[in-house]
Design an enzyme around this catalytic site. Structure first.
Site, mmCIF file in Angstrom:
data_model
loop_
_atom_site.group_PDB
_atom_site.id
_atom_site.type_symbol
_atom_site.label_atom_id
_atom_site.label_comp_id
_atom_site.label_asym_id
_atom_site.label_seq_id
_atom_site.Cartn_x
_atom_site.Cartn_y
_atom_site.Cartn_z
ATOM 1 C CG ASP A 42 -1.855 -1.211 1.218
ATOM 2 O OD1 ASP A 42 -2.254 -1.655 0.126
ATOM 3 O OD2 ASP A 42 -2.125 -1.739 2.312
ATOM 4 C CE LYS A 70 2.369 -2.569 -4.387
ATOM 5 N NZ LYS A 70 2.146 -2.198 -2.974
ATOM 6 C CG ASN A 98 -2.865 -10.946 -2.433
ATOM 7 O OD1 ASN A 98 -2.862 -10.728 -3.646
ATOM 8 N ND2 ASN A 98 -1.848 -11.519 -1.830
ATOM 9 N N GLY A 142 -4.539 -4.362 -3.754
ATOM 10 C CA GLY A 142 -5.516 -3.291 -3.957
ATOM 11 C C GLY A 142 -4.753 -2.059 -4.386
ATOM 12 C CG HIS A 143 -2.190 -2.076 -7.001
ATOM 13 N ND1 HIS A 143 -1.366 -2.694 -7.905
ATOM 14 C CD2 HIS A 143 -1.847 -2.587 -5.789
ATOM 15 C CE1 HIS A 143 -0.567 -3.547 -7.269
ATOM 16 N NE2 HIS A 143 -0.855 -3.502 -5.985
ATOM 17 C CD GLN A 186 0.555 -9.112 -2.639
ATOM 18 O OE1 GLN A 186 1.148 -9.776 -3.470
ATOM 19 N NE2 GLN A 186 -0.709 -8.779 -2.812
HETATM 20 P P1 GDP Z 1 -0.723 0.279 -3.577
HETATM 21 O O1 GDP Z 1 -1.325 -0.973 -3.057
HETATM 22 O O2 GDP Z 1 0.752 0.334 -3.340
HETATM 23 O O3 GDP Z 1 -1.078 0.577 -4.992
HETATM 24 O O4 GDP Z 1 -1.337 1.458 -2.688
HETATM 25 P P2 GDP Z 1 -2.904 1.637 -2.289
HETATM 26 O O5 GDP Z 1 -3.628 2.132 -3.474
HETATM 27 O O6 GDP Z 1 -3.407 0.432 -1.590
HETATM 28 O O7 GDP Z 1 -2.792 2.752 -1.167
HETATM 29 C C1 GDP Z 1 -2.236 4.001 -1.408
HETATM 30 C C2 GDP Z 1 -3.302 5.074 -1.091
HETATM 31 O O8 GDP Z 1 -2.675 6.347 -1.004
HETATM 32 C C3 GDP Z 1 -4.342 5.230 -2.189
HETATM 33 O O9 GDP Z 1 -5.570 5.567 -1.604
HETATM 34 C C4 GDP Z 1 -3.815 6.371 -3.046
HETATM 35 O O10 GDP Z 1 -4.844 7.098 -3.711
HETATM 36 C C5 GDP Z 1 -3.166 7.229 -1.997
HETATM 37 N N1 GDP Z 1 -1.996 7.989 -2.445
HETATM 38 C C6 GDP Z 1 -1.035 7.618 -3.337
HETATM 39 N N2 GDP Z 1 -0.071 8.546 -3.399
HETATM 40 C C7 GDP Z 1 -0.414 9.522 -2.516
HETATM 41 C C8 GDP Z 1 0.209 10.729 -2.104
HETATM 42 O O11 GDP Z 1 1.278 11.121 -2.539
HETATM 43 N N3 GDP Z 1 -0.450 11.457 -1.138
HETATM 44 C C9 GDP Z 1 -1.638 11.076 -0.604
HETATM 45 N N4 GDP Z 1 -2.183 11.832 0.325
HETATM 46 N N5 GDP Z 1 -2.248 9.927 -0.973
HETATM 47 C C10 GDP Z 1 -1.638 9.164 -1.908
HETATM 48 P P1 IMO Z 2 -0.882 -4.242 -2.242
HETATM 49 O O1 IMO Z 2 -0.487 -4.785 -3.574
HETATM 50 C C1 IMO Z 2 -0.827 -4.715 2.101
HETATM 51 C C2 IMO Z 2 -0.930 -8.797 3.664
HETATM 52 C C3 IMO Z 2 -2.162 -9.197 4.443
HETATM 53 C C4 IMO Z 2 -1.546 -10.179 5.430
HETATM 54 C C5 IMO Z 2 -0.491 -10.886 4.578
HETATM 55 C C6 IMO Z 2 -0.936 -12.207 3.988
HETATM 56 O O2 IMO Z 2 -2.173 -3.509 -2.242
HETATM 57 O O3 IMO Z 2 0.242 -3.487 -1.623
HETATM 58 P P2 IMO Z 2 -2.562 -12.860 1.987
HETATM 59 O O4 IMO Z 2 -4.013 -12.562 1.766
HETATM 60 O O5 IMO Z 2 -1.673 -12.345 0.920
HETATM 61 O O6 IMO Z 2 -2.299 -14.288 2.296
HETATM 62 O O7 IMO Z 2 -2.198 -12.065 3.336
HETATM 63 O O8 IMO Z 2 -0.181 -9.986 3.523
HETATM 64 N N1 IMO Z 2 -1.188 -8.264 2.310
HETATM 65 C C7 IMO Z 2 -1.104 -6.972 1.983
HETATM 66 N N2 IMO Z 2 -0.866 -5.887 2.744
HETATM 67 N N3 IMO Z 2 -0.964 -4.581 0.763
HETATM 68 C C8 IMO Z 2 -1.164 -5.654 -0.023
HETATM 69 O O9 IMO Z 2 -1.186 -5.577 -1.362
HETATM 70 C C9 IMO Z 2 -1.281 -6.919 0.581
HETATM 71 N N4 IMO Z 2 -1.517 -8.160 0.119
HETATM 72 C C10 IMO Z 2 -1.433 -8.976 1.172
HETATM 73 O O10 IMO Z 2 -2.757 -8.100 5.108
HETATM 74 O O11 IMO Z 2 -0.862 -9.477 6.433
HETATM 75 MG MG MG Z 3 -2.851 -1.633 -1.795
#
Ligand code: GDP
Ligand code: IMO
Ligand code: MG
Length: 429
Positions: free
Chosen positions: A13, A16, A38, A40-41, A223
């Site tokens: 998270d 990416k 698993n 979430g982007h 991840q």
């Molecule tokens: P990922 O799994 O690595 O793709 O990241 P996620 O999408 O799960 O979580 C990142 C969250 O931060 C999302 O809600 C994005 O919209 C938000 N985000 C990304 N870059 C920035 C930033 O520079 N500032 C803020 N405030 N939010 C951001």
């Molecule tokens: P993105 O791509 C954050 C974590 C779960 C748990 C562990 C194992 O959005 O960064 P699983 O369901 O994979 O067997 O769970 O990994 N986990 C993540 N944490 N971002 C993710 O993906 C994750 N995918 C799995 O919370 O701790």
């Molecule tokens: Mg994510």
């Protein structure tokens, strides 16, 4: 111009999706190479917020998007996601989406097993996303998985199903789960097969062609390094290799194709699920980071644990994954903190160490060594050029760079596509 591999360098998270969407503008192909739904982007473009779990983030820009062999794919979830993003106006056709024919399926029985094991583990649970990812990878390496190429072959499918169920039935009985009959599973797969079939093909061939034609490939990691099954905080990890080396194996290309390895790191640290987290803040400051950063999981909605930036952890990720450059995300979340802290070492049984040990007991026992750094009163939020950053923010970024031993290629300052400051073009190495 070379290729780029984007990976998370903390516990996921990091942002990416946003970085991949931004880079996809100049890429020809975007490929997922591990994980499953698993992930979430999140990508924010104007008033639209897209959330991808299986679809490569390249679909927003209409780029050829490949779900590689290293991904475990829940076909029902994939179809739901396609419908959902179509509803948001994206065009998803077999011309722009390919699913590797040798990718393995995640089935409802994998989700059942994931949930039942977590429930039984009680306090010892991993805190998985409940998507069946671990059990699906177990079946893959156990050589009994069902792959997309099996769906069109009735005879093969029946024998694969009986082999798979011979393994699962005793497990299900032991966990008080109802029986899955071969007929029921066959019927489910027959029903989904024609819906996914248009996307299924030998993805490696398309990538081979693209690479021979000098097209730009963007590998999309899910991840992060600290969730890697080998290098992460085992057993509190996911069930795949998340490091850049997996891009090659999980897409069906040679290792040199991975190109520039871009590690994504948040300007602080978060983790969702259980497991060690040395720089965690279980106080009002941690709460404030979570609120300001809107730290709730994209997939499960769970509250993410928060802490200060851990330079020891990221330096380790840089080394293990061969990270060439970093994107420092969510710098704007730190706006308004009077002082910030960075974890620069760990104390373990009276000694100072500069790495995270492999043993879970040691990982749980390490105490952070903090360095205090001045915060800023001005804003970084939505800054789009280096000169718009307050001097103290520049100092913070430079200090991180120094501590982790990698150059920062971008800083992001908001969720919107354009909230980004580019310092180095990863496609140019
Ligand atoms: P990922 O799994 O690595 O793709 O990241 P996620 O999408 O799960 O979580 C990142 C969250 O931060 C999302 O809600 C994005 O919209 C938000 N985000 C990304 N870059 C920035 C930033 O520079 N500032 C803020 N405030 N939010 C951001
Ligand atoms: P993105 O791509 C954050 C974590 C779960 C748990 C562990 C194992 O959005 O960064 P699983 O369901 O994979 O067997 O769970 O990994 N986990 C993540 N944490 N971002 C993710 O993906 C994750 N995918 C799995 O919370 O701790
Ligand atoms: Mg994510």
């Amino acid at each position: 111009m070379g290729n780029v591999t984007v990976i998370g360098a903390q516990w996921g998270d990091e942002g990416k999706g946003k970085v991949i969407d931004w880079l996809a503008d100049r890429a020809d192909v975007v490929v997922r190479f591990q994980g499953g739904n698993n992930a979430g982007h999140t990508i924010v473009v104007g008033n639209n917020e897209y959330k991808f779990s299986l679809l490569p983030s390249g679909v927003v820009q209409g780029k050829l998007s490949i779900i590689g062999n290293g991904v475990v794919v829940d076909p029902w979830s994939l179809l739901d996601e396609i419908e959902r993003v179509r509803g948001q106006g994206l065009t998803i056709t077999p011309e722009i989406l390919a699913v590797a024919d040798n990718a393995c399926l995640v089935l409802p029985l994998h989700r059942d097993l994931d949930a039942a094991r977590e429930a039984r583990a009680g306090a010892g649970r991993i805190g998985t996303t409940g998507r069946g990812i671990g059990p699906a990878y177990e079946d893959k390496v156990g050589r009994r998985a069902i792959r997309f190429c099996d769906l069109g072959d009735e005879a093969a499918l029946e024998s694969k199903i009986s082999r798979l169920l011979a393994h699962h039935e005793p497990l299900r009985r032991g966990l008080d789960l109802p029986e899955v009959t071969p007929d029921a599973l066959l019927a489910m797969l027959r029903q989904v097969a024609p819906k996914v079939a248009p996307y299924v093909r030998p993805a490696w061939r398309e990538l081979d062609r693209a690479i021979r034609d000098n097209r730009q490939v963007l590998f999309e990691g899910a991840q992060a390094v600290m969730l890697d099954v080998d290098h992460g905080t085992y057993p509190f990890v996911t069930s795949s290799n998340t490091v850049a080396g997996q891009a090659a194996a999980g897409a069906g290309v040679g290792p040199s194709a991975a190109g520039f390895v871009l590690g994504i790191v948040k300007a602080y640290t978060t983790r969702v699920g259980e497991g060690p987290f040395p720089a965690e803040l279980k106080d009002a400051t941690g709460e404030k980071l979570g609120e300001r950063g809107r730290e709730f999981g994209t997939v499960t909605g769970r509250k993410r644990r928060c802490g200060w930036f851990d330079a020891v952890l990221v330096r380790q990720s840089v080394a293990i994954a061969g990270i060439d450059g970093i994107v420092l995300t969510k710098l704007d979340v730190l706006d308004g903190f009077e002082t910030l802290k960075i974890c620069v070492g760990y104390r373990l049984r009276g000694e100072t160490i500069d790495y995270l040990p492999a043993s879970l007991a040691d990982q749980a026992a390490v105490e952070p060594v903090w360095e205090e750094i001045e915060g800023w009163s001005g804003q970084t939020h939505r800054a789009r050029s280096w000169k718009d950053l307050p001097a103290a923010a520049v100092k913070y970024v430079r200090r991180i760079e120094e501590l982790i031993g990698a150059q920062i290629a971008f800083v992001t300052t908001g969720p919107e596509r354009a909230d980004i400051i580019m310092m180095r073009d990863p496609f140019r190495g």
